[in-house]
Design a protein around this motif. Sequence first.
Motif, mmCIF file in Angstrom:
data_model
loop_
_atom_site.group_PDB
_atom_site.id
_atom_site.type_symbol
_atom_site.label_atom_id
_atom_site.label_comp_id
_atom_site.label_asym_id
_atom_site.label_seq_id
_atom_site.Cartn_x
_atom_site.Cartn_y
_atom_site.Cartn_z
ATOM 1 N N ARG A 241 0.854 -1.181 0.000
ATOM 2 C CA ARG A 241 0.000 0.000 0.000
ATOM 3 C C ARG A 241 0.896 1.240 0.000
ATOM 4 O O ARG A 241 1.844 1.341 0.775
ATOM 5 C CB ARG A 241 -0.906 -0.026 1.231
ATOM 6 C CG ARG A 241 -1.927 1.114 1.341
ATOM 7 C CD ARG A 241 -2.993 1.115 0.241
ATOM 8 N NE ARG A 241 -3.459 -0.192 -0.152
ATOM 9 C CZ ARG A 241 -4.297 -0.962 0.560
ATOM 10 N NH1 ARG A 241 -4.754 -0.545 1.733
ATOM 11 N NH2 ARG A 241 -4.676 -2.136 0.112
ATOM 12 N N GLY B 194 -2.781 5.773 -1.240
ATOM 13 C CA GLY B 194 -3.916 4.857 -1.196
ATOM 14 C C GLY B 194 -3.906 3.806 -2.290
ATOM 15 O O GLY B 194 -4.662 2.829 -2.218
ATOM 16 N N PRO C 66 -7.710 2.007 -5.483
ATOM 17 C CA PRO C 66 -8.614 1.189 -4.661
ATOM 18 C C PRO C 66 -9.750 0.563 -5.455
ATOM 19 O O PRO C 66 -10.275 -0.485 -5.069
ATOM 20 C CB PRO C 66 -9.143 2.194 -3.635
ATOM 21 C CG PRO C 66 -8.040 3.191 -3.492
ATOM 22 C CD PRO C 66 -7.473 3.337 -4.882
ATOM 23 N N PRO D 253 -3.031 4.115 3.793
ATOM 24 C CA PRO D 253 -4.310 3.883 4.470
ATOM 25 C C PRO D 253 -4.794 2.451 4.320
ATOM 26 O O PRO D 253 -4.613 1.823 3.277
ATOM 27 C CB PRO D 253 -5.259 4.869 3.770
ATOM 28 C CG PRO D 253 -4.632 5.118 2.429
ATOM 29 C CD PRO D 253 -3.154 5.058 2.667
ATOM 30 N N SER E 29 -10.855 2.366 4.987
ATOM 31 C CA SER E 29 -11.174 3.761 4.670
ATOM 32 C C SER E 29 -11.534 3.956 3.206
ATOM 33 O O SER E 29 -11.886 5.071 2.804
ATOM 34 C CB SER E 29 -9.980 4.653 5.014
ATOM 35 O OG SER E 29 -8.871 4.343 4.171
ATOM 36 N N PHE E 30 -11.453 2.897 2.387
ATOM 37 C CA PHE E 30 -11.749 3.040 0.952
ATOM 38 C C PHE E 30 -13.234 3.256 0.717
ATOM 39 O O PHE E 30 -14.084 2.688 1.413
ATOM 40 C CB PHE E 30 -11.329 1.787 0.180
ATOM 41 C CG PHE E 30 -9.838 1.581 0.061
ATOM 42 C CD1 PHE E 30 -8.937 2.547 0.482
ATOM 43 C CD2 PHE E 30 -9.335 0.406 -0.479
ATOM 44 C CE1 PHE E 30 -7.577 2.358 0.374
ATOM 45 C CE2 PHE E 30 -7.968 0.200 -0.594
ATOM 46 C CZ PHE E 30 -7.089 1.178 -0.162
#
Length: 464
Positions: free
Chosen positions: A325, A329, A346, A375, A379-380
Amino acid sequence: MQPRGAVVSLLVLAVLAGTLVGPAAGGTVSGPGAATPAAIQENTTVANPCVGRLERVPNGTTVVSIQGIAFDGGRYVKRPALAVGFGPRGGFEYAYNATARGRFWAYDVDPLPSGELLLTSTEPGVAIAETLDPATGERVRVERFAREPNVTSATDIDRLPNGKLLVADATPGSEGLLVYDPRSGAVDWNWSFERDGEFPRAGGGPYPRDWVHVNDVDRVGRGRYLASARNFDQVLVVNRSTGAVDLRLGRDDAVRTLHYPSNPQLLRTADGRPAILVADGRNDRVVEYTHTPGASEPSSPGGENWTLTWELVGGGLNEPRDADRLPNGNTLVVDRRGHRVLEVTPAGRVVWEVYAPWQPYDAERVALGDEPGGPAAASFAANRSVTLTDSAAFDQGQVGDCAAAILEFAPTQEERLLGAFGVNASDGEGVTPGAGARSGLRALAFGGAAVVLVAVGAFYALRE
């Protein structure tokens, strides 16, 4: 007296290395500034057949290690082990031909704070950690694990903040993790998979030759080490002080969760929970699981206490073996048998892509350091399961063209360790590899005809 397999391997390696030493291929550096440290320039003056999708231009170099193995009709065939620096637009910046220097496999590669690279490689029966300086083309140091400890195979060697070396020891019969102090020549700490109790000899692969197949280790906190036990289908965090496993994802033969995982990365959710991003090789996907104690059942996709929060599937993924990652992101993915390195959003869209033959093993964005993290998928805004899209999807012929270009660029003479384009960029002294400079390719072709290595015996065929 050495075992017959080791002797044969030594002879074959000697022949292979000898055929690779020949007139230098393209990418030589000329001019008075060639011997001085300088910024390395990307070669963008010649169309590069290794460049795929290019929507986003990253900040700086992506270094890729190439194990050095191919498949021909189901057989293993030895090919050069390499470390290649790809520029933001996919052009070559530098290349290290490890096989031409007597190495057999190339494994993990780590960018160091100094700007140097730490490459894990092997000679027959000996694990090696070698430090390379792309700016000068010099080998800074070499650590051979030939005595005590005698590590015959290490898939990952990381330098700890105190200068000691953290080793994923894949030596048959003694697989485990260890910390070695190169200054004293002593092992500070040693942890064995066999002593853990969760790794019975009857499980995993055949004992002892390819039993656990530990293929990665990373420091994830003070005295806490993340490792992948590929043949036991699990990822674990080992506590150095207690010797206990603090965190475990997956279990042997629970292939719905993980099947031959490689190169995990430990992330944190916004509320501090651990999440593990990992290449799930035999399932042809990349997955991320978030630790959710008590919230999931053993029959759930992640097993007990884990929730699947992101997976990347489809798009031709073929045994991916690394996933990192990034701070933005996106995820940097090494698709092992897909011969490519991808930066993926993502939502699964490819925004940057280069191709690499002979099983790319590890990739790092140099400017970000070794696996900087980003992240967690919790949180996506994307779906939990996304499909890989927008890859250039090279065919085998195009991958072959990429292989030829890399070999033309990578040096084969000992007097120059690294092939580099435009080492003195400001002076414009870099010589662009020309289409007619095939001497390195001729050397390899001769070597292939003389010693095409089918498996190098069973001893090396499955060592990955």
